[in-house]
Design a protein around this motif. Structure first.
Motif, PDB file in Angstrom:
ATOM      1  N   SER A  66       0.828  -1.204   0.000  1.00 24.31           N
ATOM      2  CA  SER A  66       0.000   0.000   0.000  1.00 24.31           C
ATOM      3  C   SER A  66       0.862   1.253   0.000  1.00 24.31           C
ATOM      4  O   SER A  66       1.899   1.309   0.670  1.00 24.31           O
ATOM      5  CB  SER A  66      -0.971   0.012   1.180  1.00 24.31           C
ATOM      6  N   GLU A  67       0.394   2.243  -0.779  1.00 24.46           N
ATOM      7  CA  GLU A  67       1.197   3.449  -0.929  1.00 24.46           C
ATOM      8  C   GLU A  67       1.206   4.250   0.376  1.00 24.46           C
ATOM      9  O   GLU A  67       0.183   4.378   1.040  1.00 24.46           O
ATOM     10  CB  GLU A  67       0.659   4.321  -2.060  1.00 24.46           C
ATOM     11  N   VAL A  68       2.364   4.778   0.723  1.00 25.11           N
ATOM     12  CA  VAL A  68       2.489   5.586   1.938  1.00 25.11           C
ATOM     13  C   VAL A  68       3.180   6.899   1.598  1.00 25.11           C
ATOM     14  O   VAL A  68       3.887   7.012   0.600  1.00 25.11           O
ATOM     15  CB  VAL A  68       3.303   4.861   3.031  1.00 25.11           C
ATOM     16  N   LYS A  69       2.920   7.892   2.426  1.00 26.34           N
ATOM     17  CA  LYS A  69       3.645   9.165   2.319  1.00 26.34           C
ATOM     18  C   LYS A  69       4.637   9.233   3.463  1.00 26.34           C
ATOM     19  O   LYS A  69       4.250   9.075   4.624  1.00 26.34           O
ATOM     20  CB  LYS A  69       2.661  10.343   2.425  1.00 26.34           C
ATOM     21  N   ILE A  70       5.893   9.444   3.158  1.00 25.27           N
ATOM     22  CA  ILE A  70       6.909   9.579   4.210  1.00 25.27           C
ATOM     23  C   ILE A  70       7.448  10.997   4.170  1.00 25.27           C
ATOM     24  O   ILE A  70       8.231  11.355   3.303  1.00 25.27           O
ATOM     25  CB  ILE A  70       8.020   8.532   4.037  1.00 25.27           C
ATOM     26  N   ASN A  71       6.953  11.824   5.089  1.00 21.56           N
ATOM     27  CA  ASN A  71       7.326  13.242   5.105  1.00 21.56           C
ATOM     28  C   ASN A  71       8.419  13.574   6.109  1.00 21.56           C
ATOM     29  O   ASN A  71       9.025  14.631   6.041  1.00 21.56           O
ATOM     30  CB  ASN A  71       6.100  14.107   5.398  1.00 21.56           C
ATOM     31  N   ASN A  72       8.619  12.688   7.074  1.00 22.53           N
ATOM     32  CA  ASN A  72       9.642  12.941   8.103  1.00 22.53           C
ATOM     33  C   ASN A  72      10.042  11.606   8.733  1.00 22.53           C
ATOM     34  O   ASN A  72       9.412  10.586   8.477  1.00 22.53           O
ATOM     35  CB  ASN A  72       9.084  13.911   9.150  1.00 22.53           C
ATOM     36  N   PRO A  73      11.103  11.615   9.526  1.00 20.60           N
ATOM     37  CA  PRO A  73      11.581  10.352  10.119  1.00 20.60           C
ATOM     38  C   PRO A  73      10.525   9.626  10.965  1.00 20.60           C
ATOM     39  O   PRO A  73      10.509   8.399  11.004  1.00 20.60           O
ATOM     40  CB  PRO A  73      12.764  10.800  10.974  1.00 20.60           C
ATOM     41  N   GLN A  74       9.630  10.394  11.620  1.00 18.96           N
ATOM     42  CA  GLN A  74       8.597   9.720  12.416  1.00 18.96           C
ATOM     43  C   GLN A  74       7.697   8.853  11.530  1.00 18.96           C
ATOM     44  O   GLN A  74       7.325   7.756  11.911  1.00 18.96           O
ATOM     45  CB  GLN A  74       7.714  10.723  13.167  1.00 18.96           C
ATOM     46  N   ASP A  75       7.335   9.370  10.340  1.00 16.99           N
ATOM     47  CA  ASP A  75       6.496   8.593   9.413  1.00 16.99           C
ATOM     48  C   ASP A  75       7.179   7.264   9.077  1.00 16.99           C
ATOM     49  O   ASP A  75       6.548   6.204   9.070  1.00 16.99           O
ATOM     50  CB  ASP A  75       6.272   9.369   8.110  1.00 16.99           C
ATOM     51  N   SER A  76       8.470   7.351   8.792  1.00 15.29           N
ATOM     52  CA  SER A  76       9.219   6.159   8.405  1.00 15.29           C
ATOM     53  C   SER A  76       9.227   5.138   9.540  1.00 15.29           C
ATOM     54  O   SER A  76       8.954   3.950   9.328  1.00 15.29           O
ATOM     55  CB  SER A  76      10.641   6.581   8.035  1.00 15.29           C
ATOM     56  N   GLN A  77       9.489   5.614  10.759  1.00 17.83           N
ATOM     57  CA  GLN A  77       9.486   4.716  11.925  1.00 17.83           C
ATOM     58  C   GLN A  77       8.116   4.084  12.125  1.00 17.83           C
ATOM     59  O   GLN A  77       8.003   2.920  12.477  1.00 17.83           O
ATOM     60  CB  GLN A  77       9.890   5.485  13.184  1.00 17.83           C
ATOM     61  N   ARG A  78       7.074   4.873  11.878  1.00 14.74           N
ATOM     62  CA  ARG A  78       5.711   4.374  12.057  1.00 14.74           C
ATOM     63  C   ARG A  78       5.421   3.204  11.115  1.00 14.74           C
ATOM     64  O   ARG A  78       4.645   2.325  11.444  1.00 14.74           O
ATOM     65  CB  ARG A  78       4.716   5.515  11.826  1.00 14.74           C
ATOM     66  N   HIS A  79       6.060   3.208   9.945  1.00 11.30           N
ATOM     67  CA  HIS A  79       5.862   2.105   9.006  1.00 11.30           C
ATOM     68  C   HIS A  79       6.836   0.958   9.251  1.00 11.30           C
ATOM     69  O   HIS A  79       6.955   0.045   8.433  1.00 11.30           O
ATOM     70  CB  HIS A  79       5.993   2.605   7.564  1.00 11.30           C
ATOM     71  N   GLY A  80       7.533   0.990  10.384  1.00  9.94           N
ATOM     72  CA  GLY A  80       8.415  -0.121  10.740  1.00  9.94           C
ATOM     73  C   GLY A  80       9.763  -0.075  10.051  1.00  9.94           C
ATOM     74  O   GLY A  80      10.417  -1.103   9.879  1.00  9.94           O
ATOM     75  N   ILE A  81      10.175   1.118   9.645  1.00 14.95           N
ATOM     76  CA  ILE A  81      11.484   1.264   8.997  1.00 14.95           C
ATOM     77  C   ILE A  81      12.453   1.921   9.981  1.00 14.95           C
ATOM     78  O   ILE A  81      12.173   2.989  10.509  1.00 14.95           O
ATOM     79  CB  ILE A  81      11.368   2.137   7.724  1.00 14.95           C
ATOM     80  N   GLU A  82      13.576   1.267  10.241  1.00 22.95           N
ATOM     81  CA  GLU A  82      14.602   1.826  11.119  1.00 22.95           C
ATOM     82  C   GLU A  82      15.866   2.055  10.307  1.00 22.95           C
ATOM     83  O   GLU A  82      16.187   1.279   9.401  1.00 22.95           O
ATOM     84  CB  GLU A  82      14.916   0.863  12.269  1.00 22.95           C
ATOM     85  N   THR A  83      16.593   3.105  10.650  1.00 21.13           N
ATOM     86  CA  THR A  83      17.751   3.484   9.839  1.00 21.13           C
ATOM     87  C   THR A  83      18.989   3.679  10.688  1.00 21.13           C
ATOM     88  O   THR A  83      18.940   4.320  11.738  1.00 21.13           O
ATOM     89  CB  THR A  83      17.450   4.804   9.093  1.00 21.13           C
ATOM     90  N   ILE A  84      20.088   3.110  10.230  1.00 28.13           N
ATOM     91  CA  ILE A  84      21.395   3.432  10.815  1.00 28.13           C
ATOM     92  C   ILE A  84      22.081   4.350   9.813  1.00 28.13           C
ATOM     93  O   ILE A  84      22.443   3.942   8.717  1.00 28.13           O
ATOM     94  CB  ILE A  84      22.240   2.160  11.024  1.00 28.13           C
ATOM     95  N   TYR A  85      22.195   5.611  10.191  1.00 26.57           N
ATOM     96  CA  TYR A  85      22.771   6.586   9.273  1.00 26.57           C
ATOM     97  C   TYR A  85      24.285   6.508   9.285  1.00 26.57           C
ATOM     98  O   TYR A  85      24.887   6.152  10.293  1.00 26.57           O
ATOM     99  CB  TYR A  85      22.334   8.006   9.665  1.00 26.57           C
ATOM    100  N   GLN A  86      24.850   6.887   8.155  1.00 28.05           N
ATOM    101  CA  GLN A  86      26.310   6.937   8.067  1.00 28.05           C
ATOM    102  C   GLN A  86      26.857   7.917   9.108  1.00 28.05           C
ATOM    103  O   GLN A  86      27.884   7.681   9.719  1.00 28.05           O
ATOM    104  CB  GLN A  86      26.695   7.375   6.661  1.00 28.05           C
ATOM    105  N   SER A  87      26.120   9.014   9.322  1.00 30.54           N
ATOM    106  CA  SER A  87      26.543  10.006  10.318  1.00 30.54           C
ATOM    107  C   SER A  87      26.247   9.535  11.741  1.00 30.54           C
ATOM    108  O   SER A  87      26.588  10.201  12.699  1.00 30.54           O
ATOM    109  CB  SER A  87      25.812  11.316  10.072  1.00 30.54           C
ATOM    110  N   LEU A  88      25.568   8.414  11.881  1.00 32.63           N
ATOM    111  CA  LEU A  88      25.159   7.796  13.147  1.00 32.63           C
ATOM    112  C   LEU A  88      24.005   8.529  13.832  1.00 32.63           C
ATOM    113  O   LEU A  88      23.228   7.926  14.541  1.00 32.63           O
ATOM    114  CB  LEU A  88      26.326   7.645  14.134  1.00 32.63           C
ATOM    115  N   ALA A  89      23.890   9.843  13.600  1.00 37.23           N
ATOM    116  CA  ALA A  89      22.787  10.615  14.187  1.00 37.23           C
ATOM    117  C   ALA A  89      22.671  10.400  15.692  1.00 37.23           C
ATOM    118  O   ALA A  89      21.601  10.112  16.216  1.00 37.23           O
ATOM    119  CB  ALA A  89      21.456  10.287  13.492  1.00 37.23           C
ATOM    120  N   LEU A  90      23.793  10.523  16.388  1.00 34.76           N
ATOM    121  CA  LEU A  90      23.772  10.403  17.847  1.00 34.76           C
ATOM    122  C   LEU A  90      23.780  11.792  18.478  1.00 34.76           C
ATOM    123  O   LEU A  90      24.346  12.722  17.916  1.00 34.76           O
ATOM    124  CB  LEU A  90      25.000   9.632  18.328  1.00 34.76           C
ATOM    125  N   ALA A  91      23.158  11.895  19.637  1.00 35.08           N
ATOM    126  CA  ALA A  91      23.266  13.121  20.428  1.00 35.08           C
ATOM    127  C   ALA A  91      24.502  12.966  21.310  1.00 35.08           C
ATOM    128  O   ALA A  91      24.489  12.221  22.279  1.00 35.08           O
ATOM    129  CB  ALA A  91      22.019  13.338  21.270  1.00 35.08           C
TER     130      ALA A  91
END
Lengths: 249, 327
Positions: A66-91
């Motif tokens: 089913s088609e989804v709209k991914i406008n921000n990282p929260q949308d992506s997480q909501r669809h069960g997608i997790e990402t390990i970024y090259q920059s690591l995105a750590l605080a």
């Protein structure tokens, strides 16, 4: 069977630079797709569209048909997608536990449930067999490998359907790299679909079921890993052409 | 960084010690207090100490809002005059329009909250730098305050607006409700910052907004909420201001704009964002108050207080730079 993820005709322009042109790619459950290409080929840009970091100018994304709209990282997480970024995105100013749960903290009433988070973080980090003596120091004080492990732990903890790993072992030694390889195989057996991004063929060849090669923001071709020789893949990366008998969808 | 990969358990005690950024202001305060205590006979009187706390009250409360803003790597140059505008709204509504005092107070707080919200919108939606936005707002709020009040002081303020000027007596010591409110606000803010998820998100956003965004924190919303809450806090400060001076003064708030930043910086909060403790700001505000009081009692002109404060600010920021470079 529907693919877990299907990205169709994705295009994205940054100013005068066409970062992605008409890119299509898909991923099935329990499959590892290696995404290859030179630096600047568009690999990271493509997965950042899927993770919600960038918005594409055109194209469609389907999750389990089913088609989804991914406008921000929260949308992506909501669809069960997790990402390990090259920059690591750590605080950097926060500790490992805080980073694993950042944005999705466990709370007890209104108060952070630090004990539970520490126990859970320790469990998932143990699975990666990286020794982190204290989970309570800011991650800025950790080594590159430890930081990378924290980023991996964050993505793994939340039981994703789809895992995007952008150069996940760049800062790891041989032993830790092997552990990440074992982790990928275990997740694959659980039915997780994984995009594995690297500029180095050797990193991904052993683990991937299919390889998608990109060059100049376009997909050169997608091939079954077992059907190709190393030289043929290198040819795709460098020359940007797929031998006709190998092309597959 | 030369630290070995495995840290010995021995070290963990050192790691738990408060960092240089909070030790600095504590040491400075102890030295100053001791110095003024020995140099004058009046400094260590309970009357003087409660006087200092009262003087610290306004800057302290504004400093809470300023700390939240600076933790996001922002800055608010308009806080003092926004407070002044709020105090004029409160007093004018109550005195000239005959609005029930409690509603007048709400109107004043609503006005300052709106200022904060507009700051937040301009920073997150229009993507303007906080320095420019709040510099503009400094001028706008100053002008609006003078226009709206016709540069007249508003007196005859009803009792409800003076509530926080009332005092509690502990033997010889008098503490105003305003000081108690300030301490309560600091404690509440400490709780939110260190014990709740929104507080943690604030630190993450201040450290590196892009990393925070990628982990799924709605970065812009966090920043918008911070500036709005800061506006609300300036409104509370406006009520304290009226309580303390018993009038609506259109010329108030001029020094607090920068003094609040001084308090935050002296308290060890990093101007680069993401690092700092709220109680540091209370210490910073008290340092300013102790300096002012001590110099007055020693008969030293207040110009020298400015001189010392300025030097301390530079020292504090230099310490922060040094710590940042080291880590």
């Amino acid at each position: 069977m529907n693919p877990l993820i299907e990205m169709k005709n994705i295009s994205l322009r940054f100013g005068g630079n066409q970062a992605l042109s008409d890119v299509s790619i898909n991923l099935y459950p329990g499959e590892v797709v290696g995404l290859l290409g030179h630096n600047g080929a568009g690999k990271s840009t493509l997965i950042k569209v899927l993770s919600g970091a960038y918005k594409s100018d055109s194209g469609q994304i389907f999750v389990e048909g089913s088609e989804v709209k991914i406008n921000n990282p929260q949308d992506s997480q909501r669809h069960g997608i997790e990402t390990i970024y090259q920059s690591l995105a750590l605080a950097d100013n926060l500790d490992a536990v805080a980073n694993v749960f950042l944005g999705r903290e466990k709370i007890n009433g209104v108060v952070l449930d630090e004990d539970t988070m520490e126990i859970e973080a320790r469990k998932v980090l143990d699975r990666l067999r990286v020794k982190i003596p204290s989970l309570r120091v800011p991650v800025s004080n950790m080594s590159g490998g430890q930081r990378q492990t924290v980023a991996i732990a964050r993505a793994v903890y939340f039981k994703a359907k789809v895992l995007i790993m952008d150069e996940p072992t760049a800062a790891l030694g041989p032993e830790e790299t092997q552990k990440v390889g074992e982790l990928i195989k275990a997740l694959k057996a659980e039915g997780v679909g994984i995009f594995l991004i690297s500029h180095d063929l050797h990193d991904v060849a052993d683990l991937s079921d299919r390889l998608t090669v990109m060059k100049n923001g376009r997909v050169v071709g997608t091939v079954n890993t077992k059907d190709v020789s190393e030289d043929e893949v290198l040819g795709m990366i460098i020359a940007g052409t797929t031998p006709k008998h190998l092309a597959n969808k | 960084m030369t630290q070995p990969a495995s840290i010995q358990p021995k070290k963990s005690f050192l790691e738990r010690l408060p960092s240089l950024s909070i030790l600095g202001p504590v040491v400075a305060l102890v030295f100053m207090t001791a110095f003024f205590g020995f140099s004058t006979t009046t400094f260590f009187t309970s009357r003087n100490l409660s006087q200092i706390l009262q003087q610290v009250m306004i800057v302290g409360v504004i400093g809470i809002g300023q700390t939240l803003v600076i933790l996001t790597a922002g800055i608010d140059l308009s806080c003092g005059v926004v407070m002044a505008f709020g105090s004029i709204v409160m007093t004018k509504f109550a005195v000239e329009y005959g609005v029930p005092p409690i509603l007048a107070i709400f109107a004043g707080i609503a006005a300052t909250t709106l200022f904060g919200f507009i700051n937040g919108i301009l920073i997150t939606r229009v993507k303007l730098p906080p320095f420019i936005v709040t510099l503009g707002m400094l001028n706008i709020a100053t002008a609006l305050t003078l226009i709206y009040s016709k540069s007249q002081t508003i007196s005859g303020v009803p009792d409800a607006l003076l509530f926080f000027g009332n005092t509690l007596k502990f033997g010889e010591t008098q503490i105003t409700y305003g000081v108690i409110l300030m301490l309560a606000l600091f404690t509440l803010t400490w709780f939110i910052l260190s014990e709740t998820a929104p507080g943690r998100h604030l630190y993450a956003v201040g450290n590196q907004p892009e990393a925070a965004r990628l982990t799924g924190i709605p970065t812009d919303r966090v920043i918008l909420v911070v500036y709005t809450v800061a506006g609300l806090i300036y409104g509370i400060a406006a009520w304290l201001l009226v309580s303390r001076y018993t009038v609506g003064n259109p010329n108030a708030g001029q020094t607090e704009n920068l003094e609040s930043i001084t308090a935050v910086v002296l308290g060890g909060t990093s101007l680069f964002g993401g690092r700092g403790m709220i109680f540091g700001t209370l210490l910073g505000a008290i340092i300013i108050g102790v300096l002012a009081s001590g110099f007055i009692q020693m008969g030293i002109p207040s110009t020298y207080q400015l001189l010392i404060t300025g030097a301390l600010v530079i020292l504090a920021v230099a310490t922060d730079q040094f710590t940042k470079r080291k880590s």
